[in-house]
Design an enzyme around this catalytic site. Structure first.
Site, PDB file in Angstrom:
ATOM      1  N   ASP A   1       0.859  -1.195   0.000  1.00  0.00           N
ATOM      2  CA  ASP A   1       0.000   0.000   0.000  1.00  0.00           C
ATOM      3  C   ASP A   1       0.899   1.250   0.000  1.00  0.00           C
ATOM      4  OD1 ASP A   1      -2.404   1.391   0.218  1.00  0.00           O
ATOM      5  OD2 ASP A   1      -2.431   1.302   2.411  1.00  0.00           O
TER       6      ASP A   1
ATOM      7  N   GLU B   1      -1.587   5.950  -8.886  1.00  0.00           N
ATOM      8  CA  GLU B   1      -2.548   6.962  -8.400  1.00  0.00           C
ATOM      9  C   GLU B   1      -2.403   8.254  -9.189  1.00  0.00           C
ATOM     10  OE1 GLU B   1      -3.260   7.287  -4.175  1.00  0.00           O
ATOM     11  OE2 GLU B   1      -3.573   9.442  -4.309  1.00  0.00           O
TER      12      GLU B   1
ATOM     13  N   GLY C   1      -7.771   8.429   7.119  1.00  0.00           N
ATOM     14  CA  GLY C   1      -7.906   8.709   8.543  1.00  0.00           C
ATOM     15  C   GLY C   1      -9.349   8.828   9.015  1.00  0.00           C
TER      16      GLY C   1
ATOM     17  N   HIS D   1      -9.140   4.906  -2.301  1.00  0.00           N
ATOM     18  CA  HIS D   1      -8.448   4.941  -1.003  1.00  0.00           C
ATOM     19  C   HIS D   1      -9.324   5.711  -0.019  1.00  0.00           C
ATOM     20  CE1 HIS D   1      -4.248   3.525  -1.816  1.00  0.00           C
ATOM     21  NE2 HIS D   1      -4.820   3.446  -2.999  1.00  0.00           N
ATOM     22  N   GLY D   2      -8.890   5.715   1.236  1.00  0.00           N
ATOM     23  CA  GLY D   2      -9.542   6.570   2.228  1.00  0.00           C
ATOM     24  C   GLY D   2     -11.027   6.315   2.343  1.00  0.00           C
TER      25      GLY D   2
ATOM     26  N   SER E   1     -12.832   4.505   4.678  1.00  0.00           N
ATOM     27  CA  SER E   1     -13.458   4.132   5.954  1.00  0.00           C
ATOM     28  C   SER E   1     -14.691   4.988   6.182  1.00  0.00           C
ATOM     29  CB  SER E   1     -12.465   4.319   7.104  1.00  0.00           C
ATOM     30  OG  SER E   1     -11.624   3.185   7.202  1.00  0.00           O
TER      31      SER E   1
ATOM     32  N   ASN F   1     -10.328   0.617  -0.137  1.00  0.00           N
ATOM     33  CA  ASN F   1      -9.331   0.518   0.939  1.00  0.00           C
ATOM     34  C   ASN F   1      -9.913   0.930   2.286  1.00  0.00           C
ATOM     35  OD1 ASN F   1      -7.627   0.037  -1.187  1.00  0.00           O
ATOM     36  ND2 ASN F   1      -6.117   1.576  -0.611  1.00  0.00           N
ATOM     37  N   ILE F   2      -9.766   0.044   3.246  1.00  0.00           N
ATOM     38  CA  ILE F   2     -10.297   0.327   4.587  1.00  0.00           C
ATOM     39  C   ILE F   2      -9.236  -0.022   5.629  1.00  0.00           C
ATOM     40  CG2 ILE F   2     -12.079  -0.322   6.271  1.00  0.00           C
ATOM     41  CD1 ILE F   2     -13.915  -0.906   3.794  1.00  0.00           C
ATOM     42  N   ASP F   3      -8.843   0.956   6.385  1.00  0.00           N
ATOM     43  CA  ASP F   3      -7.878   0.762   7.461  1.00  0.00           C
ATOM     44  C   ASP F   3      -8.400   1.385   8.764  1.00  0.00           C
ATOM     45  OD1 ASP F   3      -5.686   0.350   9.025  1.00  0.00           O
ATOM     46  OD2 ASP F   3      -4.306   1.587   7.896  1.00  0.00           O
TER      47      ASP F   3
END
Ligand code: G3H
Ligand code: 13P
Ligand code: ZN
Length: 333
Positions: free
Chosen positions: A94, A146, A191, A234-235, A237, A277-279
């Protein structure tokens, strides 16, 4: 040199083609430790969902790159042990920020890498992406690139403000770089604080922030330019407010944390967006569960007694994302 095929991993090519055609998205979950990995594999095996295990540069530094690689290899065996006969698991770098880092991951068994040169000038982004593609493709490793800049902090890439991907650039970029998938900027960011309160409305009933919608018009323009080409978000969440509440009720402090509403991710999953994408959500699930145990059972000091509930909560979260948001359940029988 280890090839990912010898570890039982797969690259993203076929997985993405099926996801784009089938109108669902593949979950890309970050992992840094054993409990996260166990929860991801349990949820994927139970739902028979293809899955992307994401390792950031920070994760490699935290957990040790060699250990992570063996953990991913172990994850394939663990999945089989759980009754998932043909696990479809990708090991993905990543936000790779250099050719050397991408090469090192290819050489140690990753099946997919991201080269994030989005902060570089356009031509330099193409040149670096192309260099990574040329190396990775020799080993049948797929490459995510990207274009456009996400607001907030992208690992060491920081942006003052969001610069949406310019649809007029995507054909040239994808053709000349040779990338296999493209991460775009349409309003998501990394975040737990994706929007400033002044960018949002506030729900008068709950007092919660209501974020502005994603730029679906930009996404649709990009899809028109590159029909069927795999797009990545991305990003993504959602920053579940129940976790924020638990954290805040047990000594935490996350005021006005806000994410991307799940309905919008569900909508995006039906389009050419085939990797989400999930973090942060997993970090919140883990923190909420651990804070609760610490607060309610101050005498507890066996890590299994708080890491265990954290693992269970993350598994619940991953299953929810797979079944109710991305729609990838049953796609890897
Ligand atoms: O996009 C960033 C991921 O959430 C990884 O974060 O660099 O803190 O491991 P990290
Ligand atoms: P979140 O911070 O929204 O979970 O995004 C994670 C991500 O994009 C990893 O690359
Ligand atoms: Zn990211």
């Amino acid at each position: 040199m280890v090839n990912y095929k010898d570890l039982g991993l797969v690259n993203t090519r076929e997985m993405f083609a099926k996801a784009v055609a089938g109108g669902y998205a593949i979950p890309a979950f970050n992992f840094n430790n054993m409990e996260q990995l166990q929860a991801i594999i349990q949820a994927s095996a139970e739902t028979k969902s293809p899955v992307i295990l994401q390792v950031s540069k920070g994760a490699r530094n935290y957990a040790n790159q060699t250990l992570l690689r063996y953990m991913a290899e172990g994850a394939v065996e663990y999945a089989k042990e759980l009754g998932w006969e043909h696990p479809q698991i990708v090991l993905h770098l990543d936000h790779g920020d250099s050719f050397e880092l991408c090469k090192s991951c290819v050489d140690m068994g990753f099946s997919s890498v991201m080269i994030d040169a989005s902060s570089l000038p356009y031509e330099e982004n193409i040149a670096l992406t192309k260099k990574v593609v040329e190396y990775a493709h020799k080993y049948d490793v797929t490459v995510e690139a990207e274009l456009g800049v996400l607001a907030g902090v992208e690992d060491e890439v920081s942006a003052e403000e969001s610069h949406y991907t310019r649809p007029e650039e995507v054909i040239d970029f994808a053709t000349r770089s040779g990338c296999d998938s493209l991460a775009i900027s349409i309003g998501t960011s990394h975040g737990a604080y994706k929007f400033k309160p002044e960018q949002c409305k506030r729900d008068p009933k709950t007092g919660r922030l209501v974020p502005p919608p994603l730029a679906f018009d930009v996404l649709h323009e990009i899809e028109k330019k590159l029909p069927g080409f795999p797009i990545v978000l991305h990003g993504s969440s959602s920053v579940p407010q129940e976790y924020v509440d638990i954290i805040n009720a047990h000594g935490g402090k996350l005021p006005d944390a806000v994410g991307i509403p799940e309905e919008q991710l569900r909508e995006a999953s039906k389009s050419a967006v085939c990797k989400i994408n999930i973090d942060s959500d997993s970090r919140l699930a883990m923190t909420a569960a651990i804070r609760k145990v610490f607060d309610e059972k101050p005498g507890e000091f066996d890590p299994r007694k708080y890491l265990g509930p954290a693992r269970d909560e993350m598994k619940k979260l991953y299953m929810h994302k797979i079944i109710n948001v991305l729609g990838s359940n049953g796609k890897a029988e």
